[in-house]
Design an enzyme around this catalytic site. Structure first.
Site, PDB file in Angstrom:
ATOM      1  N   GLU A   1      -9.908  -1.547   5.400  1.00  0.00           N
ATOM      2  CA  GLU A   1     -10.545  -1.203   6.666  1.00  0.00           C
ATOM      3  C   GLU A   1     -11.834  -2.012   6.881  1.00  0.00           C
ATOM      4  OE1 GLU A   1      -9.017   0.448   8.780  1.00  0.00           O
ATOM      5  OE2 GLU A   1      -8.451   2.474   8.199  1.00  0.00           O
TER       6      GLU A   1
ATOM      7  N   ASP B   1       0.832  -1.206   0.000  1.00  0.00           N
ATOM      8  CA  ASP B   1       0.000   0.000   0.000  1.00  0.00           C
ATOM      9  C   ASP B   1       0.867   1.256   0.000  1.00  0.00           C
ATOM     10  OD1 ASP B   1       0.938  -0.462   2.561  1.00  0.00           O
ATOM     11  OD2 ASP B   1      -1.029  -0.742   3.457  1.00  0.00           O
TER      12      ASP B   1
ATOM     13  N   HIS C   1      -7.521  -4.431  10.301  1.00  0.00           N
ATOM     14  CA  HIS C   1      -7.230  -4.217   8.877  1.00  0.00           C
ATOM     15  C   HIS C   1      -5.927  -4.894   8.479  1.00  0.00           C
ATOM     16  CE1 HIS C   1      -4.937  -0.428  10.132  1.00  0.00           C
ATOM     17  NE2 HIS C   1      -4.103  -0.941   9.254  1.00  0.00           N
TER      18      HIS C   1
ATOM     19  N   ASP D   1      -7.715  -2.535  14.473  1.00  0.00           N
ATOM     20  CA  ASP D   1      -9.117  -2.735  14.084  1.00  0.00           C
ATOM     21  C   ASP D   1      -9.274  -3.914  13.121  1.00  0.00           C
ATOM     22  OD1 ASP D   1      -8.014  -1.758  11.760  1.00  0.00           O
ATOM     23  OD2 ASP D   1      -9.390  -0.057  11.550  1.00  0.00           O
TER      24      ASP D   1
HETATM   25  C1  GLP Z   1      -0.587   0.245   8.597  1.00  0.00           C
HETATM   26  C2  GLP Z   1      -0.232  -0.563   7.356  1.00  0.00           C
HETATM   27  C3  GLP Z   1      -0.475  -2.022   7.579  1.00  0.00           C
HETATM   28  C4  GLP Z   1       0.113  -2.458   8.897  1.00  0.00           C
HETATM   29  C5  GLP Z   1      -0.561  -1.736  10.022  1.00  0.00           C
HETATM   30  C6  GLP Z   1      -0.035  -2.125  11.385  1.00  0.00           C
HETATM   31  O1  GLP Z   1      -1.900   0.644   8.641  1.00  0.00           O
HETATM   32  N1  GLP Z   1      -0.914  -0.141   6.187  1.00  0.00           N
HETATM   33  O2  GLP Z   1       0.094  -2.748   6.494  1.00  0.00           O
HETATM   34  O3  GLP Z   1      -0.040  -3.842   9.062  1.00  0.00           O
HETATM   35  O4  GLP Z   1      -0.318  -0.357   9.830  1.00  0.00           O
HETATM   36  O5  GLP Z   1       1.155  -1.435  11.635  1.00  0.00           O
HETATM   37  P1  GLP Z   1       2.150  -1.768  12.780  1.00  0.00           P
HETATM   38  O6  GLP Z   1       2.841  -3.017  12.384  1.00  0.00           O
HETATM   39  O7  GLP Z   1       3.099  -0.605  12.834  1.00  0.00           O
HETATM   40  O8  GLP Z   1       1.362  -1.914  14.035  1.00  0.00           O
END
Ligand code: GLP
Length: 260
Positions: A143, A67, A138, A136
């Site tokens: 989302e 992304d 995702h 949440d």
């Molecule tokens: C972002 C990314 C996700 C990731 C999520 C969790 O929203 N788009 O790909 O998995 O954050 O991030 P973290 O690993 O820093 O908790």
């Protein structure tokens, strides 16, 4: 799903690297799906060490990130293209141009999304997909409420996600973009193998819903229950709300002793 409940980040990184190493042994030109966020960082660090030790190489691999934020300059330090180069790609031996990211710097975002899906297909599909998970539920930026069958598309980020990610933007939610371009859940589900990294109490509910809840757009990661080859590498805190935790430990010990 195969669920490994591991003592710390070091163990999580090592198990993830062992799984990727076995993929690369079978297929040195594997297509790798790369995730940003903090959760896979111990895995990337372990891969960099193994590369420096001459144990693995990415020279023949291609990679696609999940992304990208819309509205950040490409050289913004928190753009995902910068993040993935800084934290992983620039430390190993991918060939020039082998790592692709969604193009969020265009007026035709829908066209860029369709092109991204087409490029993944043309590369032969993803062999090994790295994932994290949001609090949440995702994955990538899909989302709650979004389609479980979506392709790469433009998404609106929920406030919860923007609050969670504000830590990368001087703790100021107003600096966190409101939109992103993200691989869809349908796209991600086509990967041949998926390895999801998750740590911390703040993710425990999302992990429970992903593993033991009903398959529902309320918790997008729950769609992974339909995938035949998913590994969840969690620490004790992230796994703490799982009802059948002792079964998972037993299953993992059996699997790991035979395969890793
Ligand atoms: C972002 C990314 C996700 C990731 C999520 C969790 O929203 N788009 O790909 O998995 O954050 O991030 P973290 O690993 O820093 O908790």
């Amino acid at each position: 799903m195969k669920i490994a409940i591991l003592p710390d980040n070091e163990a999580i990184g090592k198990v993830g690297a062992d799984i990727l190493a076995s993929t690369l042994k079978d297929k040195p030109d594997a297509v790798i799906g790369l995730a940003t966020g903090s959760s896979p960082l111990p895995f990337y660090r372990e891969l960099i060490e193994r590369y420096k030790a001459g144990e693995i190489s990415f020279a023949q691999c291609k990679a696609f990130t999940l992304d990208e934020y819309i509205g950040l300059e490409p050289n913004h330090p928190e753009s995902y293209v910068q993040f993935i180069h800084r934290e992983f790609v620039d430390h190993v031996d991918f060939a020039e141009g082998a790592v692709k990211t969604p193009n969020a710097q265009t007026d035709d975002l829908n066209g860029a999304a369709a092109d991204y899906d087409a490029a993944i297909k043309e590369a032969g599909g993803v062999d090994f997909q790295v994932l994290g998970i949001g609090s949440d539920g995702h994955i990538a930026f899909n989302e709650p409420g979004d389609s479980l069958a979506s392709r790469t598309h433009v998404v609106f980020l929920h406030d919860q996600t923007r609050r969670d990610n504000a830590r990368f933007f001087d703790d100021d939610i107003n600096q966190v973009p409101k939109e992103a371009i993200s691989q869809g859940l349908g796209t991600i589900q086509e990967a041949r193998k998926i390895v999801l990294f998750v740590q911390g109490k703040g993710k425990a509910r999302a992990v429970r819903e992903m593993v033991e809840g009903g398959i529902s757009a309320r918790w997008p990661a729950s769609v992974l229950q339909l995938h035949p080859n998913v590994y969840v590498l969690a620490d004790e805190d992230a796994a703490s709300e799982l009802e059948l935790i002792s079964n998972y430990r037993e299953d993992w010990d059996n699997f790991a002793s035979a395969n890793l």
